[in-house]
Design a protein around this motif. Structure first.
Motif, PDB file in Angstrom:
ATOM      1  N   ARG A 135      23.709 -39.678  30.674  1.00 27.52           N
ATOM      2  CA  ARG A 135      24.889 -38.810  30.625  1.00 27.52           C
ATOM      3  C   ARG A 135      25.111 -38.310  29.199  1.00 27.52           C
ATOM      4  N   GLY A 136      25.338 -37.019  29.081  1.00 27.22           N
ATOM      5  CA  GLY A 136      25.637 -36.439  27.784  1.00 27.22           C
ATOM      6  C   GLY A 136      24.422 -36.139  26.927  1.00 27.22           C
ATOM      7  N   LYS A 137      23.242 -36.500  27.412  1.00 27.55           N
ATOM      8  CA  LYS A 137      22.025 -36.222  26.651  1.00 27.55           C
ATOM      9  C   LYS A 137      21.448 -34.870  27.086  1.00 27.55           C
ATOM     10  N   LEU A 138      20.899 -34.146  26.156  1.00 27.46           N
ATOM     11  CA  LEU A 138      20.295 -32.856  26.475  1.00 27.46           C
ATOM     12  C   LEU A 138      19.046 -33.065  27.328  1.00 27.46           C
ATOM     13  N   ILE A 139      18.930 -32.328  28.408  1.00 30.50           N
ATOM     14  CA  ILE A 139      17.759 -32.460  29.276  1.00 30.50           C
ATOM     15  C   ILE A 139      16.474 -32.190  28.497  1.00 30.50           C
ATOM     16  N   ARG A 140      16.521 -31.213  27.600  1.00 32.96           N
ATOM     17  CA  ARG A 140      15.310 -30.868  26.846  1.00 32.96           C
ATOM     18  C   ARG A 140      14.860 -31.989  25.909  1.00 32.96           C
ATOM     19  N   SER A 141      15.760 -32.938  25.632  1.00 31.00           N
ATOM     20  CA  SER A 141      15.415 -34.050  24.744  1.00 31.00           C
ATOM     21  C   SER A 141      14.881 -35.262  25.499  1.00 31.00           C
ATOM     22  N   LEU A 142      14.899 -35.205  26.826  1.00 29.80           N
ATOM     23  CA  LEU A 142      14.499 -36.353  27.636  1.00 29.80           C
ATOM     24  C   LEU A 142      12.984 -36.476  27.703  1.00 29.80           C
ATOM     25  N   SER A 143      12.545 -37.689  28.002  1.00 30.30           N
ATOM     26  CA  SER A 143      11.115 -37.921  28.215  1.00 30.30           C
ATOM     27  C   SER A 143      10.710 -37.338  29.559  1.00 30.30           C
ATOM     28  N   GLY A 144       9.395 -37.265  29.793  1.00 30.71           N
ATOM     29  CA  GLY A 144       8.914 -36.745  31.065  1.00 30.71           C
ATOM     30  C   GLY A 144       9.435 -37.539  32.246  1.00 30.71           C
ATOM     31  N   GLY A 145       9.433 -38.855  32.121  1.00 29.18           N
ATOM     32  CA  GLY A 145       9.921 -39.704  33.204  1.00 29.18           C
ATOM     33  C   GLY A 145      11.401 -39.512  33.466  1.00 29.18           C
ATOM     34  N   GLN A 146      12.186 -39.368  32.391  1.00 31.08           N
ATOM     35  CA  GLN A 146      13.624 -39.155  32.539  1.00 31.08           C
ATOM     36  C   GLN A 146      13.926 -37.816  33.194  1.00 31.08           C
ATOM     37  N   LYS A 147      13.131 -36.811  32.852  1.00 33.37           N
ATOM     38  CA  LYS A 147      13.310 -35.499  33.486  1.00 33.37           C
ATOM     39  C   LYS A 147      12.977 -35.566  34.975  1.00 33.37           C
ATOM     40  N   ARG A 148      11.905 -36.284  35.294  1.00 34.66           N
ATOM     41  CA  ARG A 148      11.512 -36.419  36.702  1.00 34.66           C
ATOM     42  C   ARG A 148      12.618 -37.104  37.499  1.00 34.66           C
ATOM     43  N   LYS A 149      13.191 -38.144  36.927  1.00 36.26           N
ATOM     44  CA  LYS A 149      14.252 -38.875  37.623  1.00 36.26           C
ATOM     45  C   LYS A 149      15.506 -38.015  37.771  1.00 36.26           C
ATOM     46  N   THR A 150      15.784 -37.188  36.762  1.00 35.70           N
ATOM     47  CA  THR A 150      16.930 -36.290  36.840  1.00 35.70           C
ATOM     48  C   THR A 150      16.746 -35.280  37.966  1.00 35.70           C
ATOM     49  N   ALA A 151      15.558 -34.696  38.045  1.00 36.64           N
ATOM     50  CA  ALA A 151      15.268 -33.735  39.112  1.00 36.64           C
ATOM     51  C   ALA A 151      15.325 -34.404  40.480  1.00 36.64           C
ATOM     52  N   LEU A 152      14.839 -35.622  40.557  1.00 39.33           N
ATOM     53  CA  LEU A 152      14.866 -36.372  41.809  1.00 39.33           C
ATOM     54  C   LEU A 152      16.310 -36.668  42.210  1.00 39.33           C
ATOM     55  N   ALA A 153      17.139 -37.038  41.229  1.00 39.88           N
ATOM     56  CA  ALA A 153      18.554 -37.312  41.501  1.00 39.88           C
ATOM     57  C   ALA A 153      19.256 -36.075  42.038  1.00 39.88           C
ATOM     58  N   ALA A 154      18.971 -34.930  41.437  1.00 39.64           N
ATOM     59  CA  ALA A 154      19.582 -33.679  41.898  1.00 39.64           C
ATOM     60  C   ALA A 154      19.165 -33.349  43.322  1.00 39.64           C
ATOM     61  N   ALA A 155      17.920 -33.674  43.663  1.00 39.30           N
ATOM     62  CA  ALA A 155      17.412 -33.384  45.008  1.00 39.30           C
ATOM     63  C   ALA A 155      18.032 -34.294  46.061  1.00 39.30           C
ATOM     64  N   ILE A 156      18.091 -35.584  45.777  1.00 34.30           N
ATOM     65  CA  ILE A 156      18.605 -36.512  46.793  1.00 34.30           C
ATOM     66  C   ILE A 156      20.126 -36.484  46.878  1.00 34.30           C
ATOM     67  N   ALA A 157      20.781 -35.947  45.852  1.00 35.63           N
ATOM     68  CA  ALA A 157      22.238 -35.904  45.850  1.00 35.63           C
ATOM     69  C   ALA A 157      22.786 -35.074  47.003  1.00 35.63           C
ATOM     70  N   ILE A 158      22.052 -34.041  47.393  1.00 35.89           N
ATOM     71  CA  ILE A 158      22.525 -33.183  48.479  1.00 35.89           C
ATOM     72  C   ILE A 158      22.251 -33.810  49.846  1.00 35.89           C
ATOM     73  N   ARG A 159      21.658 -35.001  49.814  1.00 42.28           N
ATOM     74  CA  ARG A 159      21.408 -35.784  51.020  1.00 42.28           C
ATOM     75  C   ARG A 159      20.603 -35.027  52.075  1.00 42.28           C
ATOM     76  N   PRO A 160      19.395 -34.609  51.687  1.00 49.13           N
ATOM     77  CA  PRO A 160      18.532 -33.911  52.646  1.00 49.13           C
ATOM     78  C   PRO A 160      17.942 -34.897  53.650  1.00 49.13           C
ATOM     79  N   LYS A 161      17.404 -34.366  54.728  1.00 53.37           N
ATOM     80  CA  LYS A 161      16.692 -35.204  55.683  1.00 53.37           C
ATOM     81  C   LYS A 161      15.232 -35.366  55.261  1.00 53.37           C
ATOM     82  N   VAL A 162      14.752 -34.368  54.502  1.00 49.15           N
ATOM     83  CA  VAL A 162      13.361 -34.369  54.058  1.00 49.15           C
ATOM     84  C   VAL A 162      13.317 -34.113  52.561  1.00 49.15           C
ATOM     85  N   LEU A 163      12.510 -34.905  51.861  1.00 47.22           N
ATOM     86  CA  LEU A 163      12.300 -34.717  50.429  1.00 47.22           C
ATOM     87  C   LEU A 163      10.843 -34.361  50.202  1.00 47.22           C
TER      88      LEU A 163
END
Length: 219
Positions: A135-163
């Motif tokens: 929280r509060g950290k710039l996305i561009r400053s994150l590591s590759g793994g942190q960016k992947r987890k952020t994108a994954l969080a955004a995807a599952i947050a909408i509660r899809p049936k398929v990922l």
């Protein structure tokens, strides 16, 4: 959940098919790994599952692709996106916001959640993926793994049936790759259907419940 029959596709203004005569059925609750050499059409197959093909990428479309009973050609992308969420391989180009929490909230607000609901769900998914400290950290400053987890969080947050995930462990170190797949295994155990394109055969065989090899149609 996903039913593909005699599906072939050729991008607009190209001469050769990227996919030809694909027949594939993904059951509800499956964890399917897509394998195949580079350029075999794995990304295109993922795009077809959620309607990016043919709604955004035009071309010659043959056969049938259905998502949760909806024909992906006839159904608007706005409806398909309520069922399937996708995390792209080019992770940096997929972010719309500056901070991880705002990226998650952005998607939720687009799906009609109130500010209070979006904030609550964002806190929940960040905790699930262990990224509360971002929280509060710039996305561009994150590591590759942190960016992947952020994108994954955004995807599952909408509660899809398929990922749908396109090479989600690219450029990650071995430990981070395993962390991502462990998260996916837990999400799948909770009932989420997952289709993942992944080059690491060991991870596919260890974590996925089934595998489909995409063959190169460019011959």
């Amino acid at each position: 959940m996903i039913k593909i029959e005699k599906f072939s596709f050729k991008y607009k203004d190209t001469e050769k098919f990227v996919l030809r005569d694909v027949n594939l059925e993904v059951a509800d609750g499956a964890f399917l790994g897509l394998s195949g050499v580079s350029g075999s059409g794995k990304t295109s197959l993922l795009y077809s599952m959620c309607g990016i093909i043919p709604h955004f990428y035009k071309g010659d479309f043959y056969g049938s692709v259905k998502l949760n009973g909806m024909d992906t050609v006839e159904t608007p992308i706005s409806e398909l996106s309520k069922v399937a969420a996708i995390v792209f391989e080019d992770i940096d180009s997929s972010f719309a916001c500056t901070y991880p929490e705002d990226e998650i909230i952005f998607g939720l607000r687009n799906f009609g959640h109130t500010k209070a609901e979006a904030a609550e769900i964002t806190e929940e998914v960040m905790k699930t993926l262990g990224i509360e400290d971002l929280r509060g950290k710039l996305i561009r400053s994150l590591s590759g793994g942190q960016k992947r987890k952020t994108a994954l969080a955004a995807a599952i947050a909408i509660r899809p049936k398929v990922l749908l995930l396109d090479e989600p462990t690219g450029e990650l170190d071995p430990e981070a790759k395993v962390q991502v797949f462990e998260i996916l295994r837990k999400l799948n155990a909770s009932g989420l259907t997952i289709v993942i394109s992944e080059r690491n055969e060991h991870l596919v065989k260890k974590y996925c419940t089934s595998e489909y090899t995409v063959t190169n149609a460019k011959i």
